[in-house]
Write an enzyme that holds these catalytic residues in place. Structure first.
Site, short mmCIF file in Angstrom:
data_model
loop_
_atom_site.label_atom_id
_atom_site.label_comp_id
_atom_site.label_asym_id
_atom_site.label_seq_id
_atom_site.Cartn_x
_atom_site.Cartn_y
_atom_site.Cartn_z
N GLY A 73 0.82 -1.21 0.00
CA GLY A 73 0.00 0.00 0.00
C GLY A 73 0.85 1.25 0.00
O GLY A 73 0.52 2.25 -0.66
N ASN A 152 -7.39 4.49 9.11
CA ASN A 152 -6.92 3.27 9.76
C ASN A 152 -7.06 3.30 11.27
O ASN A 152 -7.22 2.26 11.90
CB ASN A 152 -5.46 3.00 9.37
CG ASN A 152 -4.58 4.23 9.44
OD1 ASN A 152 -4.82 5.22 8.76
ND2 ASN A 152 -3.59 4.18 10.30
N HIS A 202 -2.16 -7.22 2.48
CA HIS A 202 -2.17 -7.80 3.84
C HIS A 202 -3.25 -7.22 4.76
O HIS A 202 -3.44 -7.71 5.87
CB HIS A 202 -0.78 -7.73 4.48
CG HIS A 202 -0.36 -6.39 4.97
ND1 HIS A 202 -0.35 -6.06 6.31
CD2 HIS A 202 0.07 -5.29 4.32
CE1 HIS A 202 0.09 -4.83 6.46
NE2 HIS A 202 0.35 -4.33 5.26
N THR A 238 10.20 -7.58 -11.87
CA THR A 238 9.53 -8.86 -12.10
C THR A 238 8.39 -9.02 -11.11
O THR A 238 8.55 -8.79 -9.92
CB THR A 238 10.55 -10.01 -11.97
OG1 THR A 238 11.59 -9.77 -12.92
CG2 THR A 238 9.89 -11.36 -12.25
N CYS A 326 2.18 1.85 12.91
CA CYS A 326 3.37 2.50 12.36
C CYS A 326 3.90 3.59 13.26
O CYS A 326 5.06 3.94 13.18
CB CYS A 326 3.06 3.08 10.98
SG CYS A 326 2.17 1.95 9.95
#
Ligand SMILES: *Cc1c(COP(=O)(O)O)cnc(C)c1O
Length: 387
Positions: A73, A152, A202, A238, A326
């Site tokens: 995110g 959040n 997640h 990739t 966080c």
């Protein structure tokens, strides 16, 4: 045995067994590079197509190629902001809100270092951005407005349609961090009117390390990651095929479980919140007057520290959070609660519970049984609590 009551689903979620099942072959036999020409690489390439269609369907994108896969995110948020600015070299101003996740909030300082101006929109006591200020903050050189769909820490839902309408009238792109909205609310980029939207695996029962960015067709955007031609040249590197397959499955499940989220999970959250507020004196709900995601509640417990509550709850087997994961670890009170005008002591005493499809009535019973004595014990030790 100590139970595990996981009530921190806004920090991360359990990977759904259906998701593990679907991604596993791409961790083992199907290891081909989706960019390779040979037949062996077709299965991963095809699985990525399916995943892209599923993500596009969940957010209501017109076409699957409006979705690019990212590593998380945070990358989606960074790519949206820097990718838009890079595509509009004569624009030097970005509008953010003061309640954004650090993945957007902390961009303000970096943008200023790079010679951009930023406007941080204030919010009201419920965490809703000031729409008049937004309308008055868009200038000729404004590149982008970025306001999150759902918060959040508090679950508060932004008036995205109104924000998009203001941006549209002023001809400015609108990005929304929908990491906490997808799977919890009906999310439709076309109805909402957003040009860019971020989501993360997640937070919706896929593994860590995969995300997606919706970029509406025709939106000016330069790649944030430069290298190979993956993702139609919009995101080099990739592809994380197992993660992408997992994200696709998680998005399909999120749509299937949305009804459970808005009814059963909401009822669990409402009971948890109601019982805590009833049983614990001097406890206050944050953002309770706003429209909120069904799974989140943020409650402040006057006179004590959120971190102390978390430690005692951890001993009882309960996982929750103080502010956002966080920012815990630093002693700064939540910038979100402070922006809402929550007094500093109450911001320090906030605890967030965030539920998911895997929570049960028994989990709620356990928390409302264990929490009040923990608060009472901490207040006995607190020099600030009246005795
Ligand atoms: C978790 C979160 C992010 C960051 O997502 P990651 O995949 O952990 O980088 C961004 N915005 C919000 C609102 C979040 O909750």
């Amino acid at each position: 045995m100590k139970p595990l009551i996981y009530a921190d689903n806004n920090a991360t979620t359990r990977v759904a067994p259906e998701v593990v099942h679907e991604m596993l072959p791409f961790c083992t036999e199907q290891y081909g590079n989706p960019s390779s020409m040979y037949a062996f690489a077709q299965a991963p390439a095809k699985a990525m197509d399916t995943a892209r269609e599923r993500v596009a369907a969940l957010v209501g994108a017109e076409r699957p190629d409006e979705i690019i896969f990212t590593s998380c995110g945070t990358e989606s948020d960074n790519a949206a902001v820097f990718g838009t600015l890079a595509a509009l070299p004569d624009k030097k101003h970005v509008v953010l809100s003061s309640v954004e996740h650090p993945a957007v909030y902390n961009l303000a300082e970096t943008l200023q270092h790079r010679g951009c101006r930023t406007t941080m929109l204030r919010v009201d006591s419920q965490g809703i951005v000031d729409l008049d200020q937004l309308a008055n903050s868009i200038w000729d050189d404004t590149a982008l407005v970025s306001v999150m769909w759902a918060n959040n820490e508090t679950g508060v839902v932004s008036p995205v349609k109104e924000i998009a309408a203001i941006c549209r009238a002023k001809g400015v792109a609108f990005h929304t961090d929908a990491v906490q909205a997808v799977g919890k609310l009906p999310v439709n980029v076309r109805e909402a009117g957003a040009q860019l939207l971020s989501l993360s695996g997640h937070k919706i029962h896929a593994p860590k390390g995969v995300g997606a960015l919706y970029i509406k067709r025709g939106t000016r955007f330069r790649p944030f990651f430069v290298g190979g031609h993956q993702e139609h040249g919009r995101r080099a590197g990739t592809e994380n095929v197992p993660g992408i397959v997992a994200l696709g499955k998680a998005c399909e499940l999120a749509a299937a479980y949305l009804q459970d989220e808005v009814t059963r999970v909401r009822a669990l959250r409402d009971r948890l919140e109601r019982e805590i507020l009833a049983r614990v004196p001097d406890s206050f709900l944050n953002g309770g007057g706003a429209d909120r995601t069904p799974n989140t509640t943020s409650i402040s417990f006057e006179y004590i520290e959120g971190e102390a509550i978390l430690l005692y709850m951890s001993d009882a087997g309960i996982c929750a959070s103080s502010g956002s994961a966080c920012t815990s670890g630093s002693l700064e009170p939540s910038h979100v609660l402070r922006a809402m005008g929550v007094p500093i002591e109450l911001a320090h005493s906030a605890v967030r519970f965030s539920l998911s499809r895997y929570n049960t009535d028994a989990d709620v019973d356990y928390i409302i049984d264990k929490l009040p004595p923990i608060i009472a014990r901490l207040r006995e030790m607190s020099p600030f609590a009246p005795k």
